[in-house]
Design a protein around this motif. Structure first.
Motif, PDB file in Angstrom:
ATOM      1  N   ARG A  64       0.846  -1.205   0.000  1.00 39.66           N
ATOM      2  CA  ARG A  64       0.000   0.000   0.000  1.00 39.66           C
ATOM      3  C   ARG A  64       0.875   1.246   0.000  1.00 39.66           C
ATOM      4  O   ARG A  64       1.907   1.316   0.668  1.00 39.66           O
ATOM      5  N   THR A  65       0.430   2.244  -0.734  1.00 35.37           N
ATOM      6  CA  THR A  65       1.127   3.533  -0.765  1.00 35.37           C
ATOM      7  C   THR A  65       0.409   4.598   0.057  1.00 35.37           C
ATOM      8  O   THR A  65       0.992   5.647   0.337  1.00 35.37           O
ATOM      9  N   ASP A  66      -0.836   4.344   0.447  1.00 30.06           N
ATOM     10  CA  ASP A  66      -1.591   5.329   1.222  1.00 30.06           C
ATOM     11  C   ASP A  66      -1.319   5.139   2.716  1.00 30.06           C
ATOM     12  O   ASP A  66      -2.233   4.881   3.510  1.00 30.06           O
ATOM     13  N   ILE A  67      -0.064   5.243   3.085  1.00 36.44           N
ATOM     14  CA  ILE A  67       0.327   5.074   4.485  1.00 36.44           C
ATOM     15  C   ILE A  67       0.863   6.408   5.007  1.00 36.44           C
ATOM     16  O   ILE A  67       1.422   7.207   4.250  1.00 36.44           O
ATOM     17  N   ALA A  68       0.673   6.628   6.296  1.00 36.99           N
ATOM     18  CA  ALA A  68       1.133   7.871   6.924  1.00 36.99           C
ATOM     19  C   ALA A  68       2.388   7.570   7.731  1.00 36.99           C
ATOM     20  O   ALA A  68       2.371   6.698   8.607  1.00 36.99           O
ATOM     21  N   LEU A  69       3.451   8.283   7.427  1.00 40.49           N
ATOM     22  CA  LEU A  69       4.719   8.119   8.127  1.00 40.49           C
ATOM     23  C   LEU A  69       4.994   9.377   8.930  1.00 40.49           C
ATOM     24  O   LEU A  69       5.037  10.475   8.379  1.00 40.49           O
ATOM     25  N   ALA A  70       5.181   9.227  10.225  1.00 38.87           N
ATOM     26  CA  ALA A  70       5.412  10.397  11.076  1.00 38.87           C
ATOM     27  C   ALA A  70       6.087   9.967  12.361  1.00 38.87           C
ATOM     28  O   ALA A  70       5.909   8.835  12.833  1.00 38.87           O
ATOM     29  N   TYR A  71       6.858  10.884  12.922  1.00 39.96           N
ATOM     30  CA  TYR A  71       7.459  10.675  14.240  1.00 39.96           C
ATOM     31  C   TYR A  71       6.563  11.308  15.300  1.00 39.96           C
ATOM     32  O   TYR A  71       6.011  12.386  15.079  1.00 39.96           O
ATOM     33  N   PRO A  72       6.408  10.664  16.449  1.00 42.67           N
ATOM     34  CA  PRO A  72       5.581  11.249  17.514  1.00 42.67           C
ATOM     35  C   PRO A  72       6.283  12.444  18.143  1.00 42.67           C
ATOM     36  O   PRO A  72       7.508  12.578  18.076  1.00 42.67           O
ATOM     37  N   PRO A  73       5.521  13.339  18.780  1.00 40.11           N
ATOM     38  CA  PRO A  73       6.134  14.532  19.389  1.00 40.11           C
ATOM     39  C   PRO A  73       6.979  14.208  20.610  1.00 40.11           C
ATOM     40  O   PRO A  73       7.972  14.876  20.873  1.00 40.11           O
ATOM     41  N   ASP A 215       1.628  -1.023 -13.174  1.00 41.21           N
ATOM     42  CA  ASP A 215       0.161  -0.919 -13.172  1.00 41.21           C
ATOM     43  C   ASP A 215      -0.256   0.541 -13.234  1.00 41.21           C
ATOM     44  O   ASP A 215       0.394   1.423 -12.688  1.00 41.21           O
ATOM     45  N   SER A 216      -1.341   0.805 -13.902  1.00 38.92           N
ATOM     46  CA  SER A 216      -1.790   2.173 -14.142  1.00 38.92           C
ATOM     47  C   SER A 216      -2.329   2.830 -12.878  1.00 38.92           C
ATOM     48  O   SER A 216      -2.479   4.050 -12.844  1.00 38.92           O
ATOM     49  N   ASP A 217      -2.652   2.047 -11.842  1.00 32.27           N
ATOM     50  CA  ASP A 217      -3.207   2.604 -10.614  1.00 32.27           C
ATOM     51  C   ASP A 217      -2.140   2.970  -9.593  1.00 32.27           C
ATOM     52  O   ASP A 217      -2.457   3.293  -8.452  1.00 32.27           O
ATOM     53  N   SER A 218      -0.862   2.902  -9.978  1.00 27.86           N
ATOM     54  CA  SER A 218       0.196   3.182  -9.008  1.00 27.86           C
ATOM     55  C   SER A 218       0.169   4.640  -8.580  1.00 27.86           C
ATOM     56  O   SER A 218      -0.157   5.529  -9.352  1.00 27.86           O
ATOM     57  N   LYS A 219       0.491   4.883  -7.306  1.00 31.93           N
ATOM     58  CA  LYS A 219       0.510   6.226  -6.757  1.00 31.93           C
ATOM     59  C   LYS A 219       1.893   6.554  -6.236  1.00 31.93           C
ATOM     60  O   LYS A 219       2.756   5.694  -6.130  1.00 31.93           O
ATOM     61  N   ASP A 220       2.097   7.802  -5.923  1.00 29.96           N
ATOM     62  CA  ASP A 220       3.372   8.198  -5.336  1.00 29.96           C
ATOM     63  C   ASP A 220       3.510   7.620  -3.940  1.00 29.96           C
ATOM     64  O   ASP A 220       2.542   7.518  -3.192  1.00 29.96           O
ATOM     65  N   TRP A 221       4.737   7.273  -3.598  1.00 29.90           N
ATOM     66  CA  TRP A 221       5.014   6.854  -2.232  1.00 29.90           C
ATOM     67  C   TRP A 221       4.994   8.078  -1.331  1.00 29.90           C
ATOM     68  O   TRP A 221       5.264   9.186  -1.766  1.00 29.90           O
ATOM     69  N   PRO A 222       4.697   7.908  -0.047  1.00 27.68           N
ATOM     70  CA  PRO A 222       4.653   9.070   0.854  1.00 27.68           C
ATOM     71  C   PRO A 222       6.042   9.652   1.052  1.00 27.68           C
ATOM     72  O   PRO A 222       7.062   8.963   0.910  1.00 27.68           O
ATOM     73  N   MET A 223       6.086  10.935   1.394  1.00 26.71           N
ATOM     74  CA  MET A 223       7.351  11.594   1.680  1.00 26.71           C
ATOM     75  C   MET A 223       7.908  11.074   3.002  1.00 26.71           C
ATOM     76  O   MET A 223       7.196  10.981   3.995  1.00 26.71           O
ATOM     77  N   LEU A 224       9.184  10.719   2.999  1.00 24.74           N
ATOM     78  CA  LEU A 224       9.797  10.230   4.227  1.00 24.74           C
ATOM     79  C   LEU A 224      10.074  11.402   5.163  1.00 24.74           C
ATOM     80  O   LEU A 224      10.704  12.382   4.772  1.00 24.74           O
ATOM     81  N   VAL A 267      16.069   8.369  -4.912  1.00 23.74           N
ATOM     82  CA  VAL A 267      14.622   8.523  -4.835  1.00 23.74           C
ATOM     83  C   VAL A 267      14.042   7.263  -4.199  1.00 23.74           C
ATOM     84  O   VAL A 267      14.635   6.174  -4.277  1.00 23.74           O
ATOM     85  N   LEU A 268      12.892   7.415  -3.575  1.00 23.26           N
ATOM     86  CA  LEU A 268      12.251   6.310  -2.875  1.00 23.26           C
ATOM     87  C   LEU A 268      11.624   5.350  -3.886  1.00 23.26           C
ATOM     88  O   LEU A 268      10.853   5.744  -4.757  1.00 23.26           O
ATOM     89  N   ASP A 269      11.971   4.081  -3.764  1.00 24.35           N
ATOM     90  CA  ASP A 269      11.447   3.061  -4.665  1.00 24.35           C
ATOM     91  C   ASP A 269      10.306   2.274  -4.036  1.00 24.35           C
ATOM     92  O   ASP A 269       9.376   1.849  -4.712  1.00 24.35           O
ATOM     93  N   GLN A 270      10.393   2.080  -2.712  1.00 27.14           N
ATOM     94  CA  GLN A 270       9.351   1.323  -2.009  1.00 27.14           C
ATOM     95  C   GLN A 270       9.489   1.577  -0.517  1.00 27.14           C
ATOM     96  O   GLN A 270      10.590   1.789  -0.014  1.00 27.14           O
ATOM     97  N   VAL A 271       8.376   1.561   0.190  1.00 30.30           N
ATOM     98  CA  VAL A 271       8.386   1.689   1.640  1.00 30.30           C
ATOM     99  C   VAL A 271       7.239   0.864   2.213  1.00 30.30           C
ATOM    100  O   VAL A 271       6.126   0.881   1.676  1.00 30.30           O
ATOM    101  N   VAL A 272       7.528   0.090   3.259  1.00 27.45           N
ATOM    102  CA  VAL A 272       6.503  -0.704   3.935  1.00 27.45           C
ATOM    103  C   VAL A 272       6.502  -0.302   5.409  1.00 27.45           C
ATOM    104  O   VAL A 272       7.546   0.007   5.988  1.00 27.45           O
ATOM    105  N   LEU A 273       5.333  -0.307   5.996  1.00 29.26           N
ATOM    106  CA  LEU A 273       5.148   0.153   7.364  1.00 29.26           C
ATOM    107  C   LEU A 273       4.897  -1.033   8.289  1.00 29.26           C
ATOM    108  O   LEU A 273       4.082  -1.908   7.989  1.00 29.26           O
TER     109      LEU A 273
END
Length: 331
Positions: A64-73, A215-224, A267-273
């Motif tokens: 999945r590419t619709d993942i949120a990557l963030a550090y806690p405060p 695949d035509s449905d591919s989306k951008d990976w989230p910004m790290l 550049v980011l090629d893949q990221v898994v959470l």
């Protein structure tokens, strides 16, 4: 001759006594709970071993590419112990750093960090328990160790527990293969919260940040996100009114930032959470599995050593530390 109390008056008196007793009992309970005893904060030694898994047939997996990557405060960095290291070059800057870190010659300044009492400092390799596991993984071509460290810390409830920054593997520009954080807390049981992501990178030859899948449905990976301990503190000089010159300056700044992104060497090629919550048992080895990354973690109770009271005495013009139990008032 005494007359009996009327029924209504007797009922009113009984109710008054019952209400008084209830109020008194409630007040006593309130007083007893106003100042509860503070719970003792327990310490643990944590050891974490993270590794990537090169398992066949995983290349076709669609992540999945619709993942949120963030550090806690509320984050905490794992720190290297204070020690004197050999200097790479004999420069004025390195010489000044060595002079600041060097202990004084009077023997009163300790060299290094007290690893038995200070939290969040990385322990030496000989104090780890999973070295054999790490060596076994290193011998197997299917696995690659990304992170292996051990440290000590107090463990508190989830609302006050800091998130520990984790990073390891190969370095690609401002990032590493494994990044994110873990949080260890305690309620009735120990709990581990993982917020880690494993990234793959490709050399930047001017292509965009889009994934290379066909695949035509591919989306951008989230910004790290940038690790919070590496972020630069930017000054905030707010202007009361925005002029045209300020607006043009802001636009130029955005263009500069865009050029900076394009000029990244990778550049980011893949990221898994890997985001999980797991209940832990102290003293047991736990395994957290994922198709691309695995975690081995062990949490062991640790007892802080008792403090030794010391007092300073002046002896023959020199300053010496003498235990209070051995010190005498007269020579």
């Amino acid at each position: 001759m005494e007359h009996p109390m009327p029924a209504k008056q007797l009922l009113a008196t009984t109710l008054s006594l019952a209400l008084y007793a209830t109020a008194t009992t409630g007040l006593a309970q309130q007083v007893s709970t106003e100042a509860p005893e503070e719970k003792e904060i327990r310490w643990y030694q944590i050891e974490l071993l993270a590794f990537s898994q090169n398992v066949p047939n995983q290349a076709q997996e669609q992540w999945r590419t619709d993942i949120a990557l963030a550090y806690p405060p509320n984050w905490q960095r794992l720190k290297q112990p204070l020690q004197l290291a050999p200097l790479a070059e004999d420069t004025e800057e390195n010489t000044a750093s060595a002079e600041e870190a060097a202990p004084s010659t009077d023997g009163n300044t300790p060299l290094g960090t007290d690893l038995e009492r200070e939290p969040y400092y990385l322990l030496p390799e000989e104090q780890r328990e999973l070295n054999n596991n790490a060596r076994a993984l290193a011998r197997d071509k299917r696995y690659r160790v990304l992170f292996h460290e051990s440290w000590r810390q107090p463990v508190v409830d989830i609302d006050n527990a800091p998130s520990l920054l984790i990073h390891g593997g190969e370095i690609y520009g401002e990032h590493q293969e494994l990044e994110g954080s873990i949080t260890i807390s305690v309620a009735r049981y120990l709990h581990l919260h993982t917020n880690l992501w494993l990234s793959e990178f490709t050399r930047n030859y001017g292509q965009n940040q889009q994934s290379w899948r066909q695949d035509s449905d591919s989306k951008d990976w989230p910004m790290l996100p940038i690790r919070p301990d590496l972020r630069k503190v930017e000054s905030q000089d707010w202007m009361p009114l925005a002029t045209q010159e300020d607006a043009w300056s802001g636009l130029t700044s955005l263009e500069t930032e865009y050029d900076k992104i394009l000029n990244q060497p990778y550049v980011l090629d893949q990221v898994v959470l890997l985001k999980q919550k797991r209940r832990m048992r102290s003293g047991e080895l736990h395994f957290i599995d994922h198709p691309l990354v695995g975690l081995l973690i062990k949490i062991t109770p640790y007892e802080l050593p008792e403090e030794i009271e010391e007092e300073t005495q002046l002896m023959d013009g020199d300053t010496a530390l003498i235990p209070a139990a051995e010190a005498t008032a007269t020579p």
